[in-house]
Design a protein around this motif. Structure first.
Motif, PDB file in Angstrom:
ATOM      1  N   PRO A 274       0.958  -1.115  -0.063  1.00 62.87           N
ATOM      2  CA  PRO A 274       0.014  -0.077  -0.082  1.00 62.87           C
ATOM      3  C   PRO A 274       0.958   1.262   0.009  1.00 62.87           C
ATOM      4  CG  PRO A 274      -0.659  -1.394   1.765  1.00 62.87           C
ATOM      5  CD  PRO A 274       0.691  -2.154   1.049  1.00 62.87           C
ATOM      6  N   SER A 275       0.441   2.320  -0.694  1.00 62.90           N
ATOM      7  CA  SER A 275       1.308   3.564  -0.777  1.00 62.90           C
ATOM      8  C   SER A 275       0.971   4.512   0.459  1.00 62.90           C
ATOM      9  CB  SER A 275       0.953   4.240  -1.999  1.00 62.90           C
ATOM     10  OG  SER A 275      -0.309   4.848  -2.386  1.00 62.90           O
ATOM     11  N   GLY A 276      -0.172   4.374   0.847  1.00 65.41           N
ATOM     12  CA  GLY A 276      -0.399   5.413   1.785  1.00 65.41           C
ATOM     13  C   GLY A 276      -0.535   6.796   1.351  1.00 65.41           C
ATOM     14  N   THR A 277      -0.468   6.840  -0.051  1.00 65.95           N
ATOM     15  CA  THR A 277      -0.478   8.259  -0.824  1.00 65.95           C
ATOM     16  C   THR A 277      -1.635   8.296  -1.512  1.00 65.95           C
ATOM     17  OG1 THR A 277       1.125   7.678  -2.447  1.00 65.95           O
ATOM     18  CG2 THR A 277       2.082   8.516  -0.328  1.00 65.95           C
ATOM     19  N   SER A 278      -1.998   9.429  -2.016  1.00 67.99           N
ATOM     20  CA  SER A 278      -3.044   9.662  -2.919  1.00 67.99           C
ATOM     21  C   SER A 278      -2.931   8.815  -4.201  1.00 67.99           C
ATOM     22  CB  SER A 278      -3.515  11.115  -3.129  1.00 67.99           C
ATOM     23  OG  SER A 278      -2.436  11.707  -3.846  1.00 67.99           O
ATOM     24  N   PHE A 279      -3.816   8.653  -5.150  1.00 72.42           N
ATOM     25  CA  PHE A 279      -3.698   7.835  -6.192  1.00 72.42           C
ATOM     26  C   PHE A 279      -2.658   8.560  -7.339  1.00 72.42           C
ATOM     27  CE2 PHE A 279      -6.388  10.361  -9.140  1.00 72.42           C
ATOM     28  CZ  PHE A 279      -7.344  11.125  -8.231  1.00 72.42           C
ATOM     29  N   ASN A 280      -2.678   9.852  -7.091  1.00 75.45           N
ATOM     30  CA  ASN A 280      -1.805  10.498  -8.390  1.00 75.45           C
ATOM     31  C   ASN A 280      -0.722  11.272  -7.647  1.00 75.45           C
ATOM     32  OD1 ASN A 280      -2.918  12.505  -6.939  1.00 75.45           O
ATOM     33  ND2 ASN A 280      -4.047  13.149  -8.646  1.00 75.45           N
ATOM     34  N   SER A 281      -0.095  10.628  -6.748  1.00 76.87           N
ATOM     35  CA  SER A 281       1.000  11.203  -5.936  1.00 76.87           C
ATOM     36  C   SER A 281       2.339  11.068  -6.634  1.00 76.87           C
ATOM     37  CB  SER A 281       1.066  10.610  -4.601  1.00 76.87           C
ATOM     38  OG  SER A 281       2.436  11.052  -3.999  1.00 76.87           O
ATOM     39  N   LEU A 282       3.298  12.007  -6.548  1.00 77.63           N
ATOM     40  CA  LEU A 282       4.571  11.535  -7.236  1.00 77.63           C
ATOM     41  C   LEU A 282       5.608  11.436  -6.129  1.00 77.63           C
ATOM     42  CD1 LEU A 282       3.464  14.543  -9.224  1.00 77.63           C
ATOM     43  CD2 LEU A 282       5.300  13.272 -10.406  1.00 77.63           C
ATOM     44  N   VAL A 283       5.295  11.836  -4.913  1.00 77.22           N
ATOM     45  CA  VAL A 283       6.450  11.865  -3.777  1.00 77.22           C
ATOM     46  C   VAL A 283       7.285  10.628  -3.547  1.00 77.22           C
ATOM     47  CG1 VAL A 283       5.452  13.784  -2.604  1.00 77.22           C
ATOM     48  CG2 VAL A 283       4.728  11.327  -2.002  1.00 77.22           C
ATOM     49  N   GLN A 284       6.736   9.502  -3.608  1.00 77.45           N
ATOM     50  CA  GLN A 284       7.568   8.362  -3.355  1.00 77.45           C
ATOM     51  C   GLN A 284       8.511   7.808  -4.369  1.00 77.45           C
ATOM     52  OE1 GLN A 284       4.121   5.766  -2.334  1.00 77.45           O
ATOM     53  NE2 GLN A 284       4.346   5.965  -0.287  1.00 77.45           N
ATOM     54  N   LEU A 285       8.267   8.226  -5.679  1.00 76.14           N
ATOM     55  CA  LEU A 285       9.039   7.575  -6.823  1.00 76.14           C
ATOM     56  C   LEU A 285      10.450   8.136  -6.685  1.00 76.14           C
ATOM     57  CD1 LEU A 285       6.365   8.051  -9.699  1.00 76.14           C
ATOM     58  CD2 LEU A 285       7.290   6.051  -8.909  1.00 76.14           C
ATOM     59  N   GLU A 286      10.726   9.133  -6.316  1.00 77.50           N
ATOM     60  CA  GLU A 286      12.072   9.665  -6.089  1.00 77.50           C
ATOM     61  C   GLU A 286      12.891   8.711  -5.335  1.00 77.50           C
ATOM     62  OE1 GLU A 286      13.682  11.985  -7.901  1.00 77.50           O
ATOM     63  OE2 GLU A 286      15.289  13.058  -6.650  1.00 77.50           O
TER      64      GLU A 286
ATOM     65  N   ASN B 219     -15.488  11.228  -1.926  1.00 75.82           N
ATOM     66  CA  ASN B 219     -15.155  11.682  -0.610  1.00 75.82           C
ATOM     67  C   ASN B 219     -13.498  12.379  -0.919  1.00 75.82           C
ATOM     68  OD1 ASN B 219     -13.070   9.820  -0.617  1.00 75.82           O
ATOM     69  ND2 ASN B 219     -14.181   8.575   0.674  1.00 75.82           N
ATOM     70  N   ASP B 220     -12.904  12.893   0.041  1.00 75.96           N
ATOM     71  CA  ASP B 220     -11.605  13.726  -0.119  1.00 75.96           C
ATOM     72  C   ASP B 220     -10.576  12.693  -0.501  1.00 75.96           C
ATOM     73  OD1 ASP B 220     -12.694  15.751   0.863  1.00 75.96           O
ATOM     74  OD2 ASP B 220     -12.000  15.749   2.955  1.00 75.96           O
ATOM     75  N   LYS B 221     -10.629  11.411  -0.417  1.00 76.92           N
ATOM     76  CA  LYS B 221      -9.736  10.360  -0.947  1.00 76.92           C
ATOM     77  C   LYS B 221     -10.037  10.009  -2.272  1.00 76.92           C
ATOM     78  CE  LYS B 221      -7.882   9.919   3.283  1.00 76.92           C
ATOM     79  NZ  LYS B 221      -6.802  10.402   3.682  1.00 76.92           N
ATOM     80  N   GLY B 222     -11.035  10.466  -3.008  1.00 74.96           N
ATOM     81  CA  GLY B 222     -11.443  10.168  -4.236  1.00 74.96           C
ATOM     82  C   GLY B 222     -12.320   8.948  -4.452  1.00 74.96           C
ATOM     83  N   ASN B 223     -12.867   8.625  -3.404  1.00 72.96           N
ATOM     84  CA  ASN B 223     -13.638   7.554  -3.598  1.00 72.96           C
ATOM     85  C   ASN B 223     -15.135   7.542  -3.154  1.00 72.96           C
ATOM     86  OD1 ASN B 223     -11.220   5.557  -3.624  1.00 72.96           O
ATOM     87  ND2 ASN B 223     -10.891   5.826  -1.755  1.00 72.96           N
ATOM     88  N   SER B 224     -16.001   7.012  -4.096  1.00 74.97           N
ATOM     89  CA  SER B 224     -17.514   7.228  -3.917  1.00 74.97           C
ATOM     90  C   SER B 224     -18.004   7.313  -2.397  1.00 74.97           C
ATOM     91  CB  SER B 224     -18.293   6.307  -4.676  1.00 74.97           C
ATOM     92  OG  SER B 224     -19.678   6.420  -4.635  1.00 74.97           O
ATOM     93  N   TYR B 225     -18.415   8.327  -2.044  1.00 76.54           N
ATOM     94  CA  TYR B 225     -19.110   8.581  -0.708  1.00 76.54           C
ATOM     95  C   TYR B 225     -20.229   7.499  -0.479  1.00 76.54           C
ATOM     96  CZ  TYR B 225     -21.805  10.517   3.138  1.00 76.54           C
ATOM     97  OH  TYR B 225     -22.471  10.640   4.290  1.00 76.54           O
ATOM     98  N   ARG B 226     -21.306   7.469  -1.524  1.00 78.73           N
ATOM     99  CA  ARG B 226     -22.094   6.659  -1.086  1.00 78.73           C
ATOM    100  C   ARG B 226     -22.113   5.212  -1.278  1.00 78.73           C
ATOM    101  NH1 ARG B 226     -27.633   9.659  -3.953  1.00 78.73           N
ATOM    102  NH2 ARG B 226     -28.380  10.586  -2.044  1.00 78.73           N
ATOM    103  N   GLY B 227     -20.994   4.984  -2.089  1.00 74.72           N
ATOM    104  CA  GLY B 227     -20.557   3.670  -2.523  1.00 74.72           C
ATOM    105  C   GLY B 227     -19.971   3.141  -1.096  1.00 74.72           C
ATOM    106  N   ILE B 228     -19.241   3.783  -0.699  1.00 75.79           N
ATOM    107  CA  ILE B 228     -18.598   2.865   0.891  1.00 75.79           C
ATOM    108  C   ILE B 228     -19.622   2.792   1.736  1.00 75.79           C
ATOM    109  CG2 ILE B 228     -16.945   3.381   2.447  1.00 75.79           C
ATOM    110  CD1 ILE B 228     -14.942   4.558   0.552  1.00 75.79           C
ATOM    111  N   LYS B 229     -20.436   3.840   1.883  1.00 72.45           N
ATOM    112  CA  LYS B 229     -21.624   3.893   2.766  1.00 72.45           C
ATOM    113  C   LYS B 229     -22.494   2.595   2.670  1.00 72.45           C
ATOM    114  CE  LYS B 229     -24.205   7.382   4.591  1.00 72.45           C
ATOM    115  NZ  LYS B 229     -25.278   8.327   4.521  1.00 72.45           N
TER     116      LYS B 229
END
Ligand code: GLN
Length: 303
Positions: free
Chosen positions: A89-101, A279-289
């Motif tokens: 798991p990355s623990g970062t957002s889906f489009n993050s660049l930070v770990q790649l370096e 939601n803030d993480k980019g996942n469906s609010y109602r979907g998860i609910k």
């Protein structure tokens, strides 16, 4: 199990409550979708089907398609694939660049954008006509020759795809993209533009609930590969909300910024939910609910 009554009952409860979140406005075409669309579809490996709400309306499956591209690449390349990307798991957002370096261009897993771009690169190397051959794979998998990319969505995303363009070139600088980055990106944007309705989605994914076989017995992946894809969905399918989804729902799953979620109950069913507000993480609010209530009510989760 009384799936029909339970799905309908939970659908009514969720639709009667607030619909929080935001559309994925960073892709202009996705900003035009009706935010109140809401559909659920369930397919069991015994052939039962239950649908409610907007379950027959096609939507942009976006990152849900990353499971299908991984499945094809894994089938073709075998275990060598894990030399090109990780399974953490990355623990970062889906489009993050930070770990790649720090990770020298090796994406943490195949479901973050960086990992999905590497999978696209692998498929371009392995397939004669990547976009056409991948579509044939999806159509065969789903027994549905009408499935297609949306050129409108793909072009809309490409026109503003600055982060993905940056990601792809950055990975290329470490040597982990072998082909022309623009070709990789074109394939990636088309992959993400695939459209399905709820029933098409749950049918396409049934092989992951059925030990890697379609219901007609055709082997898509072997048992070990199937276990591993489900494990990756469990640990990485919702980016930096994967732990929370596991905690609340307890099933392997994958989300997309079109507001879709597919979840798998191995040896039982697949369930798809579509509600575009994220939601803030980019996942469906109602979907998860919805899924949290569904697995709680049925007491059917893998835990
Ligand atoms: N096409 C989207 C992107 O690259 C996919 C992201 C997603 O569905 N989480 O931004």
């Amino acid at each position: 199990m009384r799936y029909k009554e339970i799905v309908e009952e939970i659908y009514e409860s969720v639709i009667g409550e607030e619909n929080s979140g935001r559309l994925a406005t960073y892709i202009p075409e996705l900003a035009k979708v009706n935010p109140d669309n809401f559909g659920v579809h369930l397919s069991t490996i015994d052939g039962e089907n239950v649908g409610v709400g907007d379950c027959c309306q096609r939507f942009s499956i976006q990152s849900i398609a990353k499971v299908l591209s991984l499945s094809l690449a894994y089938k073709k390349l075998g275990e060598r694939i894990w030399g090109r990307l990780g399974v953490e798991p990355s623990g970062t957002s889906f489009n993050s660049l930070v770990q790649l370096e720090a990770d020298k261009g090796i994406p943490r897993n195949p479901f973050i954008n960086a990992g999905a771009l590497v999978i696209c690169d692998i498929l371009i190397t392995l397939l004669d006509n990547p976009k056409e051959d991948f579509l044939t794979y999806i159509r065969d998998l789903s027994d549905n020759p009408t499935l297609d990319y949306s050129s409108v969505i793909a072009e809309s995303e490409q026109s503003v795809g600055y982060r993905n363009i940056a990601l792809c070139h950055f990975i290329k600088s470490f040597g982990n993209i072998k082909n022309d980055p623009m070709e990789v990106l074109d394939f990636y944007f088309n992959l993400c533009s695939l459209e399905m309705d709820g029933r098409e989605l749950t049918h396409t994914f049934l092989f992951l609930a059925n030990g890697g076989r379609k219901l007609d017995g055709t082997e898509i992946l072997n048992g070990s590969q199937t276990k591993r894809i489900n494990a990756l969905m469990q640990t990485c399918g919702f980016y930096d909300e994967s732990g929370e989804f596991s905690f609340k729902v307890g099933l392997p799953g994958k989300s997309g910024v079109g507001g879709g979620i597919i979840a798998i109950h191995p040896n039982r069913y697949t369930i798809g939910v579509w509600s575009p507000k994220l939601n803030d993480k980019g996942n469906s609010y109602r979907g998860i609910k919805f899924l949290e209530r569904f697995t709680t009510h049925t007491k059917l989760s893998i835990f």
